[in-house]
Design an enzyme around this catalytic site. Sequence first.
Site, PDB file in Angstrom:
ATOM      1  N   LYS A   1      -5.081   2.025   7.389  1.00 22.34           N
ATOM      2  CA  LYS A   1      -3.703   2.521   7.410  1.00 22.34           C
ATOM      3  C   LYS A   1      -3.319   3.265   8.696  1.00 22.34           C
ATOM      4  O   LYS A   1      -2.159   3.306   9.067  1.00 22.34           O
ATOM      5  CB  LYS A   1      -3.454   3.402   6.195  1.00 22.34           C
ATOM      6  CG  LYS A   1      -3.392   2.572   4.916  1.00 22.34           C
ATOM      7  CD  LYS A   1      -2.763   3.352   3.790  1.00 22.34           C
ATOM      8  CE  LYS A   1      -2.435   2.438   2.607  1.00 22.34           C
ATOM      9  NZ  LYS A   1      -3.653   2.026   1.875  1.00 22.34           N
TER      10      LYS A   1
ATOM     11  N   GLU B   1       6.011   7.839   1.965  1.00 19.74           N
ATOM     12  CA  GLU B   1       5.672   7.802   0.542  1.00 19.74           C
ATOM     13  C   GLU B   1       4.171   7.577   0.453  1.00 19.74           C
ATOM     14  O   GLU B   1       3.577   7.023   1.371  1.00 19.74           O
ATOM     15  CB  GLU B   1       6.396   6.650  -0.159  1.00 19.74           C
ATOM     16  CG  GLU B   1       5.718   5.275  -0.025  1.00 19.74           C
ATOM     17  CD  GLU B   1       5.663   4.719   1.398  1.00 19.74           C
ATOM     18  OE1 GLU B   1       6.489   5.137   2.222  1.00 19.74           O
ATOM     19  OE2 GLU B   1       4.776   3.881   1.686  1.00 19.74           O
TER      20      GLU B   1
ATOM     21  N   SER C   1     -11.425  -2.902   4.072  1.00 24.98           N
ATOM     22  CA  SER C   1     -10.236  -2.164   4.514  1.00 24.98           C
ATOM     23  C   SER C   1     -10.396  -0.652   4.515  1.00 24.98           C
ATOM     24  O   SER C   1      -9.698   0.044   5.247  1.00 24.98           O
ATOM     25  CB  SER C   1      -9.030  -2.565   3.649  1.00 24.98           C
ATOM     26  OG  SER C   1      -9.329  -2.418   2.273  1.00 24.98           O
TER      27      SER C   1
HETATM   28  C1  LIG Z   1      -3.728   1.225   0.807  1.00 25.89           C
HETATM   29  C2  LIG Z   1      -4.962   0.445   0.827  1.00 25.89           C
HETATM   30  C3  LIG Z   1      -4.984  -0.939   0.541  1.00 25.89           C
HETATM   31  C4  LIG Z   1      -3.782  -1.694   0.057  1.00 25.89           C
HETATM   32  O1  LIG Z   1      -2.747  -1.809   0.963  1.00 25.89           O
HETATM   33  P1  LIG Z   1      -2.427  -3.133   1.773  1.00 25.89           P
HETATM   34  O2  LIG Z   1      -1.123  -2.835   2.403  1.00 25.89           O
HETATM   35  O3  LIG Z   1      -2.366  -4.273   0.798  1.00 25.89           O
HETATM   36  O4  LIG Z   1      -3.511  -3.329   2.752  1.00 25.89           O
HETATM   37  C5  LIG Z   1      -6.180  -1.625   0.668  1.00 25.89           C
HETATM   38  N1  LIG Z   1      -7.310  -0.998   1.053  1.00 25.89           N
HETATM   39  C6  LIG Z   1      -7.334   0.326   1.319  1.00 25.89           C
HETATM   40  C7  LIG Z   1      -8.620   0.950   1.715  1.00 25.89           C
HETATM   41  C8  LIG Z   1      -6.165   1.086   1.228  1.00 25.89           C
HETATM   42  O5  LIG Z   1      -6.206   2.403   1.489  1.00 25.89           O
END
Ligand SMILES: *Cc1c(COP(=O)(O)O)cnc(C)c1O
Length: 400
Positions: free
Chosen positions: A92, A114, A381
């Site tokens: 993010k 948000e 992610s």
């Molecule tokens: C917020 C988040 C997501 C989901 O958000 P996307 O916009 O679909 O990427 C996925 N993985 C992590 C670690 C997150 O913090």
Amino acid sequence: MATTTLPDATGHFGEFGGMFVPETLMTPLEELSKAYDEARADPAFQAELDHLLGDYCGRPTPLYFAEHWTEKLGGAKIYLKREDLLHTGAHKINNAIGQILLAKRLGKTRIIAETGAGQHGVATATVCARFGMECVVYMGAVDMERQALNVARMRLMGAEVRAVTAGQATLKEAVNEAMRDWVASFEHTHYILGSALGSHPFPMMVRDFHRVIGVESRRQILEKEGRLPDLLVACVGGGSNAIGLFHPFLDDENVRMVGVEAGGDGIVPERHAARFQGGKLGVLQGTKTWLLANDDGQIELTHSVSAGLDYAAIGPEHAYLQNIGRVEYTYATDAETLAAFRELAEVEGILPALESAHAMAYVSKIAPSLPKDSILIANLSGRGDKDVEQAAKYLLGDDS
Ligand SMILES: *Cc1c(COP(=O)(O)O)cnc(C)c1O
């Protein structure tokens, strides 16, 4: 093939996307579109962004060959794109840093955002501290209770966290409050939206700030293997980490892509958040896309073990990519996700975020059926530190 030049000037990806906002928000959205177009073409903007992504955020992130997991599953070679190693623990920050540079360029002095699980709120509070900007984060009161640690992190960095008590008091209501604030404050305030969602230009802009994930992965796999991967896998909430990985490969027709949504307790109304499983076309919070609603068009409740995937709508570019058949979408249930969380922890010594563990659950399912010389890249992610308590409760029966 997918059209990588989309969206068009009105923010459409085929029939999806657009600008479904009150007239009052057209002014800031048009100002933002114009500033973004100029920034994108400005080498000084790109240089500052690259510098911060490197020295502040920790890019490039490694592309790690998960040798032991590969051996255990006995099929495709598994590479993990380590977005979990970034500053603040997830992808993010790529978007937050890009957007705050735009806000600075626009002369804004205040930021709103948000947040659901608090990860985007933390990334936003972080860049606001770094740039000396006032920061207000809207968060559902229910989420504030569930994610107390992230609330503390934001407050320690000087952000004000405003509790939203309307409706279900979770992410959807927090977005409504942020939009309401922006209508009244846009002259000095920028809204850092947290995923590839909402009105144009957000889905395009957020995607572009995350494309670095795919651009790096492409270069790294060519260095390590001398060829492109056969399969890309990523979890899909709003869709930002997935589109960031997928987009630079969309023109490579031999690269298959799979997005993994939250299957919750299984595909039963109100017990999951898999928009392509029983969802329908509709408009929510600025964009036309695939969403979970009942026959009267009322948005349905959603459920997932991971707060970051627990949202009723999917980013419009994913709706387009699904529609043209370029990307396949599947889901992992909570139980499959927790099993994958444990497997990766035990075999590789990596605790994935529960969001990312959805992608890992699919890897666990598909890799054994693929040839040993095939190559798979899965996007890790985020890191699982924030989820340790929850995972321990489910997996260890730990009530402490
Ligand atoms: C917020 C988040 C997501 C989901 O958000 P996307 O916009 O679909 O990427 C996925 N993985 C992590 C670690 C997150 O913090």
